[in-house]
Design a protein around this motif. Structure first.
Motif, PDB file in Angstrom:
ATOM      1  N   ASP A  59      37.985  13.147  58.590  1.00  0.00           N
ATOM      2  CA  ASP A  59      36.526  13.150  58.523  1.00  0.00           C
ATOM      3  C   ASP A  59      35.907  14.095  59.555  1.00  0.00           C
ATOM      4  O   ASP A  59      36.302  14.102  60.725  1.00  0.00           O
ATOM      5  CB  ASP A  59      36.008  11.723  58.747  1.00  0.00           C
ATOM      6  CG  ASP A  59      34.618  11.525  58.194  1.00  0.00           C
ATOM      7  OD1 ASP A  59      33.714  12.309  58.555  1.00  0.00           O
ATOM      8  OD2 ASP A  59      34.425  10.594  57.395  1.00  0.00           O
ATOM      9  N   GLY A  60      34.938  14.892  59.108  1.00  0.00           N
ATOM     10  CA  GLY A  60      34.177  15.725  60.037  1.00  0.00           C
ATOM     11  C   GLY A  60      35.019  16.749  60.766  1.00  0.00           C
ATOM     12  O   GLY A  60      34.764  17.049  61.933  1.00  0.00           O
ATOM     13  N   GLU A 119      24.720   9.722  61.688  1.00  0.00           N
ATOM     14  CA  GLU A 119      25.447   9.222  60.535  1.00  0.00           C
ATOM     15  C   GLU A 119      24.584   8.197  59.791  1.00  0.00           C
ATOM     16  O   GLU A 119      25.066   7.508  58.912  1.00  0.00           O
ATOM     17  CB  GLU A 119      26.762   8.600  60.998  1.00  0.00           C
ATOM     18  CG  GLU A 119      27.776   8.277  59.915  1.00  0.00           C
ATOM     19  CD  GLU A 119      28.404   9.494  59.282  1.00  0.00           C
ATOM     20  OE1 GLU A 119      28.926  10.338  60.012  1.00  0.00           O
ATOM     21  OE2 GLU A 119      28.385   9.598  58.053  1.00  0.00           O
ATOM     22  N   SER A 154      29.217  11.567  55.111  1.00  0.00           N
ATOM     23  CA  SER A 154      30.552  11.120  54.720  1.00  0.00           C
ATOM     24  C   SER A 154      30.560  10.471  53.331  1.00  0.00           C
ATOM     25  O   SER A 154      31.479  10.708  52.547  1.00  0.00           O
ATOM     26  CB  SER A 154      31.079  10.122  55.744  1.00  0.00           C
ATOM     27  OG  SER A 154      31.024  10.685  57.033  1.00  0.00           O
ATOM     28  N   TRP A 156      33.146  12.097  50.665  1.00  0.00           N
ATOM     29  CA  TRP A 156      34.360  11.402  50.197  1.00  0.00           C
ATOM     30  C   TRP A 156      34.210  10.952  48.761  1.00  0.00           C
ATOM     31  O   TRP A 156      35.201  10.912  48.013  1.00  0.00           O
ATOM     32  CB  TRP A 156      34.700  10.235  51.129  1.00  0.00           C
ATOM     33  CG  TRP A 156      35.079  10.727  52.489  1.00  0.00           C
ATOM     34  CD1 TRP A 156      34.393  10.556  53.652  1.00  0.00           C
ATOM     35  CD2 TRP A 156      36.211  11.558  52.812  1.00  0.00           C
ATOM     36  NE1 TRP A 156      35.024  11.222  54.680  1.00  0.00           N
ATOM     37  CE2 TRP A 156      36.133  11.834  54.199  1.00  0.00           C
ATOM     38  CE3 TRP A 156      37.265  12.090  52.067  1.00  0.00           C
ATOM     39  CZ2 TRP A 156      37.086  12.631  54.856  1.00  0.00           C
ATOM     40  CZ3 TRP A 156      38.204  12.877  52.713  1.00  0.00           C
ATOM     41  CH2 TRP A 156      38.114  13.131  54.082  1.00  0.00           C
ATOM     42  N   ASP A 174      35.540  12.568  63.311  1.00  0.00           N
ATOM     43  CA  ASP A 174      34.096  12.483  63.082  1.00  0.00           C
ATOM     44  C   ASP A 174      33.413  11.665  64.161  1.00  0.00           C
ATOM     45  O   ASP A 174      32.347  12.039  64.661  1.00  0.00           O
ATOM     46  CB  ASP A 174      33.828  11.867  61.703  1.00  0.00           C
ATOM     47  CG  ASP A 174      32.355  11.907  61.362  1.00  0.00           C
ATOM     48  OD1 ASP A 174      31.810  13.019  61.235  1.00  0.00           O
ATOM     49  OD2 ASP A 174      31.732  10.840  61.241  1.00  0.00           O
ATOM     50  N   ASP A 215      35.245  16.156  54.682  1.00  0.00           N
ATOM     51  CA  ASP A 215      34.060  15.823  53.876  1.00  0.00           C
ATOM     52  C   ASP A 215      32.822  16.624  54.255  1.00  0.00           C
ATOM     53  O   ASP A 215      31.872  16.709  53.499  1.00  0.00           O
ATOM     54  CB  ASP A 215      33.754  14.326  53.991  1.00  0.00           C
ATOM     55  CG  ASP A 215      33.603  13.867  55.440  1.00  0.00           C
ATOM     56  OD1 ASP A 215      34.151  14.528  56.357  1.00  0.00           O
ATOM     57  OD2 ASP A 215      32.947  12.836  55.662  1.00  0.00           O
ATOM     58  N   HIS A 216      32.805  17.202  55.462  1.00  0.00           N
ATOM     59  CA  HIS A 216      31.672  17.986  55.981  1.00  0.00           C
ATOM     60  C   HIS A 216      32.069  18.482  57.347  1.00  0.00           C
ATOM     61  O   HIS A 216      33.105  18.053  57.893  1.00  0.00           O
ATOM     62  CB  HIS A 216      30.390  17.131  56.088  1.00  0.00           C
ATOM     63  CG  HIS A 216      30.604  15.876  56.890  1.00  0.00           C
ATOM     64  ND1 HIS A 216      30.786  15.897  58.249  1.00  0.00           N
ATOM     65  CD2 HIS A 216      30.743  14.581  56.517  1.00  0.00           C
ATOM     66  CE1 HIS A 216      31.003  14.671  58.681  1.00  0.00           C
ATOM     67  NE2 HIS A 216      31.001  13.840  57.653  1.00  0.00           N
ATOM     68  N   HIS A 223      25.642  15.753  61.517  1.00  0.00           N
ATOM     69  CA  HIS A 223      25.634  16.440  60.216  1.00  0.00           C
ATOM     70  C   HIS A 223      24.632  15.776  59.301  1.00  0.00           C
ATOM     71  O   HIS A 223      24.012  14.788  59.669  1.00  0.00           O
ATOM     72  CB  HIS A 223      27.041  16.419  59.604  1.00  0.00           C
ATOM     73  CG  HIS A 223      27.621  15.034  59.539  1.00  0.00           C
ATOM     74  ND1 HIS A 223      27.284  14.129  58.567  1.00  0.00           N
ATOM     75  CD2 HIS A 223      28.480  14.381  60.374  1.00  0.00           C
ATOM     76  CE1 HIS A 223      27.927  12.994  58.780  1.00  0.00           C
ATOM     77  NE2 HIS A 223      28.658  13.117  59.877  1.00  0.00           N
TER      78      HIS A 223
HETATM   79 ZN   LIG Z   1      32.125  12.250  57.492  1.00  0.00          ZN
END
Ligand SMILES: [Zn+2]
Length: 309
Positions: free
Chosen positions: A14-15, A58, A83, A87, A193, A239-240, A248
């Protein structure tokens, strides 16, 4: 001599910013890139920037009025670069305007119409064995990776701490891969992340989180390398990204840039480029490698990055 059975492991981190991955050069991911194929693309969505706004978080956030670069004329994808949307796009092979997850609130997911690629594989070929290991509980609770998956382990990184949750996920996935050898597995790791939100992606702590996840990945690869009669393809994605300050949701290149790394274990592809691999291509690629035909009625946005090696 009979052909080895094709199997696929997808690992999500993640991230994970691709430029930081390249700069930090963790050994396992670097090796997968050097002997595999990889590339980057930009998410076709993001929340419009608000001047003077607080740093990205987030939090569920707002649904954006307009995406920066619609993937097709007339199609505007309203979603944060968060996220949940990322995902869900990886899981379903469709963008947020189809699967319905536009932030982390999972308000109206369409996972019945757009199930995850493991469930698609199982539905098409009940003989295939599937497994998912998730340290972000929302992905299991909201069925982004659904109950049709044969073996599903869901932990809560927020409750356990992300380092502990990722470690438990990696331990369990390693054991399951070694002992059961599912045909298709997905493993989610989240600490990169979490650290980037707290400290940004340029600190030693982010490097440490990436190296920890890289070591987990190495153990997962060792687990499947030892299994006879199987040919494993590994796909790694995120995912980013993150802004330099951490966070993000928006439209910057740093937030929208994502990557896919593909590697057929035991083969050397020499680090060839994958042209603009998108998150929605991950699932279709896995299905193609398993010989599951993609049905146009599924209305997927993704296509296989390759059908075979
Ligand atoms: Zn994420």
């Amino acid at each position: 001599m009979p052909l080895n059975k094709n199997k696929v492991l997808v690992v999500g981190m993640d991230g994970l910013r691709f430029d930081r991955l390249v700069a930090l050069a963790p050994p396992v991911l670097s090796s997968l890139m050097a002997t595999g194929a990889y590339g980057t693309s930009r998410l076709p969505y993001g929340e419009a920037a608000v001047p003077g706004a607080a740093p990205r978080t987030e939090s569920p956030g707002e649904v954006v009025p307009k995406a920066p670069e619609p993937p097709a004329a007339g199609r505007v994808i309203r979603s944060r670069t968060d996220s949940g949307p990322g995902w869900s796009s990886i899981a379903t092979g469709a963008w947020p305007d189809k699967h319905g997850v536009v932030d982390n609130s999972f308000t109206s997911p369409q996972f019945t119409k757009f199930p995850d690629f493991l469930s698609r594989a199982k539905n098409a070929r009940p003989d295939l064995v599937t497994a998912a290991f998730l340290s972000w509980a929302a992905l299991g609770e909201h069925n982004a990776f659904g109950p049709a998956i044969d073996h599903r382990m869901v932990l809560d990184g927020y409750a356990l701490t992300w380092t502990a949750a990722d470690r438990q996920i990696a331990d369990a996935a390693e054991r399951h891969l070694a002992e059961t050898g599912p045909d298709l597995a997905f493993v989610y790791l989240g600490d990169t992340d979490e650290v980037a939100h707290a400290l940004g992606p340029h600190c030693p702590e982010y490097a440490a989180a990436l190296h920890a996840q890289d070591a987990y990945l190495g153990r997962l690869l060792d687990a499947v390398r030892g299994r006879p009669g199987e040919s494993w393809t590994v796909l790694v994605t995120t995912d980013h990204g993150h802004v330099d300050e951490g966070g993000h949701g928006g439209t910057s290149a740093e937030e929208r840039t994502v990557f896919v790394i593909a590697n057929r274990l035991g083969a050397d592809l020499g680090g060839r480029p994958l042209a603009e691999p998108r998150l929605v291509d991950v699932g279709p690629t896995a299905l193609a490698l398993l010989g599951v035909p993609l049905d146009p009625a599924w209305e997927l946005d993704g296509t296989p990055l390759f059908n075979s090696w």
